[in-house]
Write a protein that holds these residues in place. Structure first.
Motif, PDB file in Angstrom:
ATOM      1  N   ASN A   9     -29.933  38.262 100.074  1.00 21.84           N
ATOM      2  CA  ASN A   9     -29.308  37.019  99.618  1.00 21.84           C
ATOM      3  C   ASN A   9     -30.323  36.326  98.732  1.00 21.84           C
ATOM      4  O   ASN A   9     -31.324  35.795  99.202  1.00 21.84           O
ATOM      5  CB  ASN A   9     -28.920  36.132 100.815  1.00 21.84           C
ATOM      6  CG  ASN A   9     -28.300  34.806 100.380  1.00 21.84           C
ATOM      7  OD1 ASN A   9     -28.751  34.191  99.415  1.00 21.84           O
ATOM      8  ND2 ASN A   9     -27.291  34.357 101.100  1.00 21.84           N
ATOM      9  N   ASN A  11     -29.860  33.728  96.597  1.00 17.35           N
ATOM     10  CA  ASN A  11     -29.722  32.281  96.426  1.00 17.35           C
ATOM     11  C   ASN A  11     -29.953  31.870  94.971  1.00 17.35           C
ATOM     12  O   ASN A  11     -30.833  31.079  94.652  1.00 17.35           O
ATOM     13  CB  ASN A  11     -30.673  31.537  97.362  1.00 17.35           C
ATOM     14  CG  ASN A  11     -30.366  30.049  97.447  1.00 17.35           C
ATOM     15  OD1 ASN A  11     -29.325  29.597  96.971  1.00 17.35           O
ATOM     16  ND2 ASN A  11     -31.276  29.298  98.035  1.00 17.35           N
ATOM     17  N   GLN A  35     -26.468  38.966  97.338  1.00 12.39           N
ATOM     18  CA  GLN A  35     -25.446  38.000  97.704  1.00 12.39           C
ATOM     19  C   GLN A  35     -25.868  36.605  97.246  1.00 12.39           C
ATOM     20  O   GLN A  35     -27.025  36.359  96.962  1.00 12.39           O
ATOM     21  CB  GLN A  35     -25.210  37.970  99.220  1.00 12.39           C
ATOM     22  CG  GLN A  35     -24.847  39.301  99.841  1.00 12.39           C
ATOM     23  CD  GLN A  35     -26.070  40.098 100.228  1.00 12.39           C
ATOM     24  OE1 GLN A  35     -27.063  39.550 100.706  1.00 12.39           O
ATOM     25  NE2 GLN A  35     -26.025  41.413 100.018  1.00 12.39           N
ATOM     26  N   GLU A  36     -24.895  35.721  97.220  1.00 11.48           N
ATOM     27  CA  GLU A  36     -25.072  34.344  96.760  1.00 11.48           C
ATOM     28  C   GLU A  36     -25.716  34.323  95.375  1.00 11.48           C
ATOM     29  O   GLU A  36     -26.696  33.619  95.131  1.00 11.48           O
ATOM     30  CB  GLU A  36     -25.878  33.521  97.770  1.00 11.48           C
ATOM     31  CG  GLU A  36     -25.514  32.055  97.709  1.00 11.48           C
ATOM     32  CD  GLU A  36     -26.108  31.204  98.833  1.00 11.48           C
ATOM     33  OE1 GLU A  36     -25.938  29.982  98.760  1.00 11.48           O
ATOM     34  OE2 GLU A  36     -26.717  31.751  99.773  1.00 11.48           O
ATOM     35  N   LYS A  38     -24.390  33.139  92.687  1.00  9.11           N
ATOM     36  CA  LYS A  38     -24.124  31.826  92.080  1.00  9.11           C
ATOM     37  C   LYS A  38     -24.001  31.911  90.568  1.00  9.11           C
ATOM     38  O   LYS A  38     -24.520  31.048  89.839  1.00  9.11           O
ATOM     39  CB  LYS A  38     -25.213  30.818  92.464  1.00  9.11           C
ATOM     40  CG  LYS A  38     -25.292  30.503  93.945  1.00  9.11           C
ATOM     41  CD  LYS A  38     -26.331  29.436  94.224  1.00  9.11           C
ATOM     42  CE  LYS A  38     -26.366  29.064  95.704  1.00  9.11           C
ATOM     43  NZ  LYS A  38     -27.382  28.023  96.002  1.00  9.11           N
ATOM     44  N   TYR A  63     -21.445  29.273  92.955  1.00  8.15           N
ATOM     45  CA  TYR A  63     -21.184  29.550  94.366  1.00  8.15           C
ATOM     46  C   TYR A  63     -21.035  31.047  94.609  1.00  8.15           C
ATOM     47  O   TYR A  63     -20.648  31.798  93.718  1.00  8.15           O
ATOM     48  CB  TYR A  63     -19.903  28.853  94.837  1.00  8.15           C
ATOM     49  CG  TYR A  63     -19.948  27.354  94.776  1.00  8.15           C
ATOM     50  CD1 TYR A  63     -20.517  26.601  95.807  1.00  8.15           C
ATOM     51  CD2 TYR A  63     -19.427  26.682  93.675  1.00  8.15           C
ATOM     52  CE1 TYR A  63     -20.561  25.219  95.743  1.00  8.15           C
ATOM     53  CE2 TYR A  63     -19.467  25.292  93.606  1.00  8.15           C
ATOM     54  CZ  TYR A  63     -20.030  24.564  94.640  1.00  8.15           C
ATOM     55  OH  TYR A  63     -20.077  23.207  94.573  1.00  8.15           O
ATOM     56  N   ASN A  64     -21.306  31.449  95.853  1.00 13.35           N
ATOM     57  CA  ASN A  64     -20.978  32.798  96.321  1.00 13.35           C
ATOM     58  C   ASN A  64     -21.474  33.872  95.359  1.00 13.35           C
ATOM     59  O   ASN A  64     -22.532  33.753  94.778  1.00 13.35           O
ATOM     60  CB  ASN A  64     -19.458  32.904  96.556  1.00 13.35           C
ATOM     61  CG  ASN A  64     -18.958  31.819  97.486  1.00 13.35           C
ATOM     62  OD1 ASN A  64     -19.587  31.515  98.483  1.00 13.35           O
ATOM     63  ND2 ASN A  64     -17.822  31.215  97.148  1.00 13.35           N
ATOM     64  N   ARG A  89     -16.833  37.205  97.612  1.00 16.83           N
ATOM     65  CA  ARG A  89     -17.654  37.491  98.784  1.00 16.83           C
ATOM     66  C   ARG A  89     -17.743  38.975  99.128  1.00 16.83           C
ATOM     67  O   ARG A  89     -18.423  39.340 100.086  1.00 16.83           O
ATOM     68  CB  ARG A  89     -17.118  36.725 100.003  1.00 16.83           C
ATOM     69  CG  ARG A  89     -17.266  35.221  99.886  1.00 16.83           C
ATOM     70  CD  ARG A  89     -16.888  34.523 101.184  1.00 16.83           C
ATOM     71  NE  ARG A  89     -17.125  33.095 101.125  1.00 16.83           N
ATOM     72  CZ  ARG A  89     -18.288  32.498 101.367  1.00 16.83           C
ATOM     73  NH1 ARG A  89     -19.339  33.242 101.693  1.00 16.83           N
ATOM     74  NH2 ARG A  89     -18.422  31.205 101.290  1.00 16.83           N
ATOM     75  N   TYR A 105     -20.742  38.923 101.697  1.00 10.80           N
ATOM     76  CA  TYR A 105     -21.350  37.613 101.920  1.00 10.80           C
ATOM     77  C   TYR A 105     -20.360  36.801 102.755  1.00 10.80           C
ATOM     78  O   TYR A 105     -19.432  36.193 102.238  1.00 10.80           O
ATOM     79  CB  TYR A 105     -21.660  36.919 100.587  1.00 10.80           C
ATOM     80  CG  TYR A 105     -22.208  35.517 100.732  1.00 10.80           C
ATOM     81  CD1 TYR A 105     -23.181  35.232 101.678  1.00 10.80           C
ATOM     82  CD2 TYR A 105     -21.754  34.486  99.911  1.00 10.80           C
ATOM     83  CE1 TYR A 105     -23.682  33.944 101.811  1.00 10.80           C
ATOM     84  CE2 TYR A 105     -22.253  33.203 100.029  1.00 10.80           C
ATOM     85  CZ  TYR A 105     -23.221  32.929 100.988  1.00 10.80           C
ATOM     86  OH  TYR A 105     -23.712  31.656 101.129  1.00 10.80           O
ATOM     87  N   SER A 249     -36.149  32.772  97.772  1.00 16.25           N
ATOM     88  CA  SER A 249     -34.929  32.620  98.548  1.00 16.25           C
ATOM     89  C   SER A 249     -35.339  32.345  99.995  1.00 16.25           C
ATOM     90  O   SER A 249     -36.457  32.673 100.410  1.00 16.25           O
ATOM     91  CB  SER A 249     -34.090  33.896  98.479  1.00 16.25           C
ATOM     92  OG  SER A 249     -33.051  33.874  99.438  1.00 16.25           O
TER      93      SER A 249
END
Length: 260
Positions: A9, A11, A35-36, A38, A63-64, A89, A105, A249
């Motif tokens: 992830n 971020n 993941q994430e 964004k 997002y996501n 996701r 996610y 992250s």
């Protein structure tokens, strides 16, 4: 041929493009699942110059977002919108050797573990239910599932089982729901198969002044495999050091190697 899968992830992939590049240069996994992210797909940075010229992704602005980066060709299999949330996701891809990689996610679930007062918690449970039902309908074969599942299921997956029993990510209802989802696909938690004992975390909050010293972590990031290939997994590890990189992250990358 052995190949290594990493899940992280990130971020924000655009904000942390340099960290992704560092991971790819230093660790060189064959497949990296993020993941994430964004980011809309068209704005996800290219890592082709580092040898990762193949990407399958789903994105959202701010997002996501999930992405699968690969050194070798992959083809998209699906992008599922579990519970009809309209979120990016999930995405899955198949390797040239016929292995399907699912990148998930799962919703974080907000702060209050009560769906009556917290819509996000209800969405999380509904998402997991939809995952479970999908695996019951079609049992995975020759498949690997990775991602930020936002649940630390075991007592030794959190820094304090007793203190986190009422904290989202470790509540009994979430753990039970994740267990049903795992059982529905007969998924094997290869991380814990390779590292069966001891505290193990992949996430540390930004709120801690010294995350490393406090070490109040949770294992939210997972690598599962279908039973037909789970025995081929080895070398599972969490790259804890990445949590200490500059502007990191709050998650650390998780790895597993498969001899297939």
């Amino acid at each position: 041929m052995p190949f290594t899968v990493c899940t992280w992830n990130i971020n924000s992939v655009r904000l942390r493009e340099g960290l992704v590049a560092r991971l790819l240069e230093e660790e060189a996994p064959d497949i990296l699942c993020l993941q994430e992210c964004k980011s809309p797909v068209e704005k996800i940075p290219s890592f082709g110059a580092l040898g990762y010229s193949h990407m399958i992704a789903r994105g959202q602005k701010g997002y996501n977002g999930v992405a699968i980066l690969s050194k070798t060709p992959i083809r998209e299999v699906s992008a599922l919108d579990h519970a009809d949330l309209g979120h990016a996701r999930h995405v899955s891809a198949q390797t040239e050797d016929g292995v399907v990689i699912h990148n998930y996610y799962v919703p974080a679930g907000g702060d209050v573990p009560d769906r009556e007062v917290n819509e996000k918690f209800g969405q999380k449970l509904d998402y997991l239910t939809a995952m479970r039902d999908a695996f019951r309908a079609e049992r995975p074969e020759r498949s690997i599932l990775v991602g930020d599942l936002n649940i630390a299921p075991r007592e030794d997956d959190v820094w304090s089982h007793k203190q986190l029993l009422k904290v989202v990510s470790h509540t009994p209802v979430e753990v039970a729901q994740l267990g049903e989802t795992q059982e529905a696909g007969a998924w094997v938690d290869v991380t814990r198969r390779n590292i069966p004992e001891g505290k193990l975390y992949s996430w540390w909050s930004y709120r801690a002044k010294d995350w490393d010293a406090a070490d109040k972590g949770r294992r939210l990031d997972h690598i599962w495999a279908s039973p037909d290939i789970a025995g081929a997994a080895h070398g599972s590890r969490v790259l804890r050091a990445a949590r200490g990189w500059e502007k990191p992250s709050d998650h650390a990358p998780v790895f597993a190697t498969f001899d297939l």
